[in-house]
Design a protein around this motif. Structure first.
Motif, PDB file in Angstrom:
ATOM      1  N   ILE A  18      26.907  58.779  50.898  1.00  0.00           N
ATOM      2  CA  ILE A  18      25.885  57.739  50.948  1.00  0.00           C
ATOM      3  C   ILE A  18      25.806  57.358  52.417  1.00  0.00           C
ATOM      4  O   ILE A  18      26.760  56.824  52.977  1.00  0.00           O
ATOM      5  CB  ILE A  18      26.268  56.523  50.085  1.00  0.00           C
ATOM      6  CG1 ILE A  18      26.478  56.955  48.643  1.00  0.00           C
ATOM      7  CG2 ILE A  18      25.203  55.435  50.215  1.00  0.00           C
ATOM      8  CD1 ILE A  18      27.177  55.919  47.794  1.00  0.00           C
ATOM      9  N   VAL A  19      24.695  57.693  53.046  1.00  0.00           N
ATOM     10  CA  VAL A  19      24.531  57.509  54.487  1.00  0.00           C
ATOM     11  C   VAL A  19      23.631  56.306  54.733  1.00  0.00           C
ATOM     12  O   VAL A  19      22.476  56.292  54.306  1.00  0.00           O
ATOM     13  CB  VAL A  19      23.938  58.774  55.137  1.00  0.00           C
ATOM     14  CG1 VAL A  19      23.742  58.576  56.628  1.00  0.00           C
ATOM     15  CG2 VAL A  19      24.829  59.983  54.859  1.00  0.00           C
ATOM     16  N   LEU A  20      24.163  55.301  55.416  1.00  0.00           N
ATOM     17  CA  LEU A  20      23.410  54.111  55.774  1.00  0.00           C
ATOM     18  C   LEU A  20      22.952  54.232  57.216  1.00  0.00           C
ATOM     19  O   LEU A  20      23.743  54.585  58.099  1.00  0.00           O
ATOM     20  CB  LEU A  20      24.268  52.858  55.621  1.00  0.00           C
ATOM     21  CG  LEU A  20      24.696  52.545  54.187  1.00  0.00           C
ATOM     22  CD1 LEU A  20      25.884  51.593  54.193  1.00  0.00           C
ATOM     23  CD2 LEU A  20      23.536  51.957  53.438  1.00  0.00           C
ATOM     24  N   GLY A  21      21.677  53.933  57.437  1.00  0.00           N
ATOM     25  CA  GLY A  21      21.144  54.003  58.787  1.00  0.00           C
ATOM     26  C   GLY A  21      20.393  52.741  59.151  1.00  0.00           C
ATOM     27  O   GLY A  21      19.597  52.235  58.356  1.00  0.00           O
ATOM     28  N   GLN A  22      20.667  52.229  60.351  1.00  0.00           N
ATOM     29  CA  GLN A  22      19.885  51.098  60.852  1.00  0.00           C
ATOM     30  C   GLN A  22      18.620  51.668  61.485  1.00  0.00           C
ATOM     31  O   GLN A  22      18.679  52.557  62.333  1.00  0.00           O
ATOM     32  CB  GLN A  22      20.685  50.272  61.842  1.00  0.00           C
ATOM     33  CG  GLN A  22      21.758  49.471  61.128  1.00  0.00           C
ATOM     34  CD  GLN A  22      22.330  48.373  61.988  1.00  0.00           C
ATOM     35  OE1 GLN A  22      22.427  48.498  63.199  1.00  0.00           O
ATOM     36  NE2 GLN A  22      22.722  47.288  61.340  1.00  0.00           N
ATOM     37  N   VAL A  23      17.487  51.136  61.045  1.00  0.00           N
ATOM     38  CA  VAL A  23      16.190  51.669  61.450  1.00  0.00           C
ATOM     39  C   VAL A  23      15.821  51.157  62.837  1.00  0.00           C
ATOM     40  O   VAL A  23      15.703  49.958  63.059  1.00  0.00           O
ATOM     41  CB  VAL A  23      15.106  51.294  60.418  1.00  0.00           C
ATOM     42  CG1 VAL A  23      13.754  51.854  60.839  1.00  0.00           C
ATOM     43  CG2 VAL A  23      15.499  51.796  59.024  1.00  0.00           C
ATOM     44  N   ARG A  24      15.632  52.089  63.765  1.00  0.00           N
ATOM     45  CA  ARG A  24      15.250  51.744  65.140  1.00  0.00           C
ATOM     46  C   ARG A  24      13.752  51.720  65.325  1.00  0.00           C
ATOM     47  O   ARG A  24      13.227  50.964  66.135  1.00  0.00           O
ATOM     48  CB  ARG A  24      15.857  52.742  66.122  1.00  0.00           C
ATOM     49  CG  ARG A  24      17.367  52.679  66.188  1.00  0.00           C
ATOM     50  CD  ARG A  24      17.887  53.535  67.294  1.00  0.00           C
ATOM     51  NE  ARG A  24      17.538  54.938  67.061  1.00  0.00           N
ATOM     52  CZ  ARG A  24      17.832  55.920  67.885  1.00  0.00           C
ATOM     53  NH1 ARG A  24      18.446  55.677  69.008  1.00  0.00           N
ATOM     54  NH2 ARG A  24      17.493  57.150  67.603  1.00  0.00           N
ATOM     55  N   SER A  25      13.048  52.588  64.598  1.00  0.00           N
ATOM     56  CA  SER A  25      11.588  52.604  64.701  1.00  0.00           C
ATOM     57  C   SER A  25      11.003  53.164  63.416  1.00  0.00           C
ATOM     58  O   SER A  25      11.680  53.872  62.667  1.00  0.00           O
ATOM     59  CB  SER A  25      11.125  53.420  65.911  1.00  0.00           C
ATOM     60  OG  SER A  25      11.442  54.783  65.746  1.00  0.00           O
ATOM     61  N   VAL A  26       9.728  52.834  63.190  1.00  0.00           N
ATOM     62  CA  VAL A  26       9.009  53.288  62.007  1.00  0.00           C
ATOM     63  C   VAL A  26       7.637  53.778  62.436  1.00  0.00           C
ATOM     64  O   VAL A  26       6.997  53.168  63.296  1.00  0.00           O
ATOM     65  CB  VAL A  26       8.830  52.135  60.979  1.00  0.00           C
ATOM     66  CG1 VAL A  26       8.003  52.588  59.787  1.00  0.00           C
ATOM     67  CG2 VAL A  26      10.169  51.594  60.533  1.00  0.00           C
ATOM     68  N   SER A  71       6.941  66.197  65.725  1.00  0.00           N
ATOM     69  CA  SER A  71       7.143  65.798  67.112  1.00  0.00           C
ATOM     70  C   SER A  71       8.387  64.943  67.188  1.00  0.00           C
ATOM     71  O   SER A  71       8.879  64.431  66.175  1.00  0.00           O
ATOM     72  CB  SER A  71       5.929  65.022  67.627  1.00  0.00           C
ATOM     73  OG  SER A  71       5.742  63.857  66.845  1.00  0.00           O
ATOM     74  N   LYS A  72       8.886  64.801  68.401  1.00  0.00           N
ATOM     75  CA  LYS A  72      10.035  63.922  68.597  1.00  0.00           C
ATOM     76  C   LYS A  72       9.553  62.483  68.657  1.00  0.00           C
ATOM     77  O   LYS A  72       8.537  62.182  69.281  1.00  0.00           O
ATOM     78  CB  LYS A  72      10.782  64.270  69.883  1.00  0.00           C
ATOM     79  CG  LYS A  72      11.605  65.521  69.764  1.00  0.00           C
ATOM     80  CD  LYS A  72      12.561  65.643  70.920  1.00  0.00           C
ATOM     81  CE  LYS A  72      13.477  66.833  70.669  1.00  0.00           C
ATOM     82  NZ  LYS A  72      14.632  66.810  71.536  1.00  0.00           N
ATOM     83  N   SER A  73      10.296  61.611  67.994  1.00  0.00           N
ATOM     84  CA  SER A  73       9.984  60.185  68.061  1.00  0.00           C
ATOM     85  C   SER A  73      10.380  59.668  69.442  1.00  0.00           C
ATOM     86  O   SER A  73      10.968  60.402  70.249  1.00  0.00           O
ATOM     87  CB  SER A  73      10.768  59.435  66.990  1.00  0.00           C
ATOM     88  OG  SER A  73      12.145  59.409  67.339  1.00  0.00           O
ATOM     89  N   THR A  74      10.090  58.415  69.702  1.00  0.00           N
ATOM     90  CA  THR A  74      10.507  57.814  70.970  1.00  0.00           C
ATOM     91  C   THR A  74      12.025  57.823  71.099  1.00  0.00           C
ATOM     92  O   THR A  74      12.549  57.729  72.196  1.00  0.00           O
ATOM     93  CB  THR A  74       9.995  56.368  71.092  1.00  0.00           C
ATOM     94  OG1 THR A  74      10.444  55.624  69.960  1.00  0.00           O
ATOM     95  CG2 THR A  74       8.484  56.323  71.163  1.00  0.00           C
ATOM     96  N   HIS A  75      12.724  57.980  69.978  1.00  0.00           N
ATOM     97  CA  HIS A  75      14.191  58.021  69.982  1.00  0.00           C
ATOM     98  C   HIS A  75      14.730  59.445  69.927  1.00  0.00           C
ATOM     99  O   HIS A  75      15.932  59.648  69.806  1.00  0.00           O
ATOM    100  CB  HIS A  75      14.738  57.191  68.826  1.00  0.00           C
ATOM    101  CG  HIS A  75      14.342  55.756  68.913  1.00  0.00           C
ATOM    102  ND1 HIS A  75      14.854  54.887  69.847  1.00  0.00           N
ATOM    103  CD2 HIS A  75      13.433  55.037  68.212  1.00  0.00           C
ATOM    104  CE1 HIS A  75      14.299  53.700  69.705  1.00  0.00           C
ATOM    105  NE2 HIS A  75      13.434  53.764  68.726  1.00  0.00           N
ATOM    106  N   GLY A  76      13.836  60.436  69.967  1.00  0.00           N
ATOM    107  CA  GLY A  76      14.278  61.823  70.042  1.00  0.00           C
ATOM    108  C   GLY A  76      14.512  62.520  68.714  1.00  0.00           C
ATOM    109  O   GLY A  76      14.887  63.683  68.686  1.00  0.00           O
TER     110      GLY A  76
END
Length: 176
Positions: free
Chosen positions: A138-146, A108-113
Motif C-alpha cells: 500500500i503506497v501512500l504519496g503526497q501529491v505535489r501537483s495535479v 510528457s514529464k511533469s514539472t516534477h519530472g
C-alpha cells in the motif's frame, strides 16, 4: 489469540465479489535511478486533502513497486475513457511485441519530472510511506501537483472496460 485465517472470506468468493466492483483505470508511472516504468493499477484512492495524499496498491514483487520504492516518487494517471489501449499496454498485454511500454504513447514529464500520460488526470507524488499487506504494498504519496485531464474516466468491472454515464443520461436513453 484467535486464528485469523479461520475468520477470512474464501479467496474465490472474495475475487468474485471484487470483480463486481467498478474502479477507475490508472497507470502508475515513475522515473529516476531505478528507470522509467509504468504499470496499470486498479487500486487507487484519495486518502486526505490536508495534506493532499493518495494511495495505490502495487504487487510487492513487481518491477513497478521496486522502482517506485527506489525512485521515491511516482505519478498516478487516471486514464480517459478512450484510453483502453493504454491500459492494455501498461498491463503488459503487448510486452511480447513492444519492449518499452511508453513507446508511441503520448506523454510528457511533469514539472516534477514524472511521466504524465497525455489526456489523463495526473497526480504527481512524493513517496510518503509503503506498508506491506499480503502480496501487495500500500503506497501512500503526497501529491505535489495535479493536472486535470477534463475527461470522463475509463472504468473496469468484471473483466471489461466501461464508460461512466451520468445517471440522467442513462435514464433518458432507457426511456427512448
Amino acid at each position: 489469540m484467535p486464528d485469523i485465517e479461520q475468520n477470512l472470506a474464501a479467496r474465490d468468493e472474495f475475487i468474485s465479489a471484487m470483480r463486481g466492483v467498478a474502479s477507475s483505470v490508472t497507470v502508475v508511472t515513475t522515473d529516476g535511478p531505478a528507470g522509467k516504468l509504468g504499470a496499470t493499477v486498479s487500486a487507487f484512492s484519495s486518502v486526505s486533502a490536508d495534506p493532499p495524499t493518495v494511495l495505490v496498491c502495487l504487487f510487492a514483487e513487481s518491477r513497478i513497486a521496486k522502482a517506485v520504492m527506489e525512485n521515491s516518487e511516482f505519478s498516478v494517471n487516471v486514464l480517459a475513457e478512450s484510453a483502453a489501449h493504454i491500459a492494455d499496454r501498461f498491463a503488459g498485454r503487448h510486452d511480447a511485441e513492444v519492449s518499452d511500454r511508453f513507446d508511441s504513447i503520448a506523454h510528457s514529464k511533469s514539472t516534477h519530472g514524472m511521466p504524465g500520460i497525455t489526456g489523463a488526470t495526473v497526480f504527481c507524488c512524493d513517496l510518503q510511506q509503503a506498508v506491506r499487506s499480503g502480496s501487495h504494498l500500500i503506497v501512500l504519496g503526497q501529491v505535489r501537483s495535479v493536472r486535470d485531464g477534463q475527461s470522463r474516466p475509463l472504468t473496469y468491472r468484471d473483466g471489461n472496460y466501461h464508460s461512466v454515464v451520468p445517471q440522467d443520461q442513462a435514464i433518458a436513453c432507457a426511456a427512448e
